[in-house]
Design a protein around this motif. Structure first.
Motif, PDB file in Angstrom:
ATOM      1  N   GLN A  13       0.829  -1.208   0.000  1.00  0.00           N
ATOM      2  CA  GLN A  13       0.000   0.000   0.000  1.00  0.00           C
ATOM      3  C   GLN A  13       0.864   1.257   0.000  1.00  0.00           C
ATOM      4  N   THR A  14       1.949   1.219   0.765  1.00  0.00           N
ATOM      5  CA  THR A  14       2.871   2.358   0.800  1.00  0.00           C
ATOM      6  C   THR A  14       3.482   2.591  -0.573  1.00  0.00           C
ATOM      7  N   LEU A  15       3.919   1.511  -1.208  1.00  0.00           N
ATOM      8  CA  LEU A  15       4.560   1.625  -2.510  1.00  0.00           C
ATOM      9  C   LEU A  15       3.575   2.084  -3.589  1.00  0.00           C
ATOM     10  N   LYS A  16       2.329   1.699  -3.466  1.00  0.00           N
ATOM     11  CA  LYS A  16       1.313   2.121  -4.434  1.00  0.00           C
ATOM     12  C   LYS A  16       1.177   3.637  -4.476  1.00  0.00           C
ATOM     13  N   HIS A  17       1.394   4.264  -3.316  1.00  0.00           N
ATOM     14  CA  HIS A  17       1.191   5.704  -3.211  1.00  0.00           C
ATOM     15  C   HIS A  17       2.497   6.487  -3.286  1.00  0.00           C
ATOM     16  N   SER A  18       3.570   5.821  -3.653  1.00  0.00           N
ATOM     17  CA  SER A  18       4.863   6.488  -3.753  1.00  0.00           C
ATOM     18  C   SER A  18       5.183   6.810  -5.214  1.00  0.00           C
ATOM     19  N   SER A  19       5.979   7.833  -5.385  1.00  0.00           N
ATOM     20  CA  SER A  19       6.459   8.168  -6.727  1.00  0.00           C
ATOM     21  C   SER A  19       7.979   8.100  -6.802  1.00  0.00           C
ATOM     22  N   LEU A  20       8.617   7.692  -5.695  1.00  0.00           N
ATOM     23  CA  LEU A  20      10.073   7.682  -5.629  1.00  0.00           C
ATOM     24  C   LEU A  20      10.636   6.336  -6.093  1.00  0.00           C
ATOM     25  N   PRO A  21      11.666   6.340  -6.914  1.00  0.00           N
ATOM     26  CA  PRO A  21      12.355   5.074  -7.212  1.00  0.00           C
ATOM     27  C   PRO A  21      12.861   4.476  -5.903  1.00  0.00           C
ATOM     28  N   SER A  68       3.544  -1.258 -10.263  1.00  0.00           N
ATOM     29  CA  SER A  68       4.335  -1.323 -11.494  1.00  0.00           C
ATOM     30  C   SER A  68       4.698   0.055 -12.037  1.00  0.00           C
ATOM     31  N   HIS A  69       4.043   1.093 -11.518  1.00  0.00           N
ATOM     32  CA  HIS A  69       4.380   2.454 -11.948  1.00  0.00           C
ATOM     33  C   HIS A  69       5.732   2.906 -11.394  1.00  0.00           C
ATOM     34  N   LEU A  70       6.233   2.163 -10.405  1.00  0.00           N
ATOM     35  CA  LEU A  70       7.397   2.580  -9.634  1.00  0.00           C
ATOM     36  C   LEU A  70       8.653   1.850 -10.118  1.00  0.00           C
ATOM     37  N   GLN A  71       9.743   2.580 -10.269  1.00  0.00           N
ATOM     38  CA  GLN A  71      11.034   1.935 -10.509  1.00  0.00           C
ATOM     39  C   GLN A  71      11.505   1.313  -9.205  1.00  0.00           C
ATOM     40  N   THR A  72      11.791   0.005  -9.228  1.00  0.00           N
ATOM     41  CA  THR A  72      12.194  -0.676  -7.998  1.00  0.00           C
ATOM     42  C   THR A  72      13.354  -1.626  -8.263  1.00  0.00           C
ATOM     43  N   ALA A  73      14.108  -1.875  -7.196  1.00  0.00           N
ATOM     44  CA  ALA A  73      15.113  -2.939  -7.175  1.00  0.00           C
ATOM     45  C   ALA A  73      14.997  -3.613  -5.823  1.00  0.00           C
TER      46      ALA A  73
END
Length: 246
Positions: A13-21, A68-73
């Motif tokens: 849920q946190t990641l869904k609302h984030s825009s930060l890589p 999936s909108h977020l750049q992640t590693a």
């Protein structure tokens, strides 16, 4: 009451609302090691998210379609994958594994930590190490054979003050002797293949001993090694470069 751990669902849920890589790591200890990654990638606003363990990291990876909108590693320790191989489902460019068993192993090598041992300490360290690796090779073999096997013993749970295997080791974990195939391999490459927290525990046993004029802790050793720019950490940085800037 103790605060309940954050669940994978809550992290999603946190990641869904984030825009930060975001770089998702295992635990809070990782932050002191990886925080310089934030500095290196400050221009893109890279954020670190330690989530409390490898299984949670992998759970987030499995559900990455939800953010999936977020750049992640995702950075994880190899652990027993070092011996069994990385499962096919986790062989993905966004998953970055340690070079050795764990991040402690990578920093142990990058930091040349054994140089801090005095001659007498080194002799005792090597004596204890051989016995600990005997137990560890047995424990890994059992795990790979599908049995319950604890791999997270502290050295003090394996050897006594004279470097002898504790007599109740058989009762506690069924120890019956080193694995003849794994023991020489791990002993030769212990800095990368012996569980990192166990290895660091053994090193700190001597570097923080009573009466030693300068004492060292696991966290301080890891932080010092993380800033040296050794080859293991540079491999992680290179993978992050590829993930976020290409």
């Amino acid at each position: 009451m103790p605060k309940a751990p954050v669940t994978a669902t809550e992290y999603i849920q946190t990641l869904k609302h984030s825009s930060l890589p975001t770089v998702i790591t295992e635990g809070a200890d990782d932050y002191s090691v990886f925080r310089r990654i934030e500095e290196k990638f400050a221009s893109i606003g890279l954020s670190l998210l330690p989530v409390g363990g490898k299984q949670t990291v992998l759970k987030l990876f499995q559900n990455r379609h939800e953010f999936s909108h977020l750049q992640t590693a995702f950075i994880v320790d190899q652990d027993v994958w070092l011996f069994s191989g990385i499962p096919a489902e986790y062989q993905d460019p966004s998953i970055i594994t340690t070079d050795g068993y764990s991040i402690e192993n990578d920093l142990y090598r990058d930091g040349d930590m054994e140089l801090l041992l005095l001659a007498g300490e080194r002799t005792s360290f090597q004596r204890d190490l051989a016995e600990v690796v005997k137990w560890f090779s047995y424990a890994v073999r059992r795990f790979l054979d599908g049995h319950n096997s604890e791999l997270d013993y502290h050295p003090n749970q394996v050897v006594d003050s004279l470097g002898q295997l504790l007599p109740d080791l058989h009762t506690r974990c069924g120890y019956s002797g080193p694995c003849p195939l794994l023991f020489p391999t791990v002993m030769t490459s212990y800095s990368s293949q012996l569980r990192g927290k166990t290895l660091m525990g053994l090193l700190v046993k001597y570097l923080s001993a009573h009466g030693r004029s300068i004492k060292h802790s696991r966290k301080s050793l890891m932080e010092a090694a993380s800033v040296r720019g050794g080859s293991c950490m540079m491999k992680i940085h290179a993978r992050l470069d590829a993930q976020f800037t290409t």
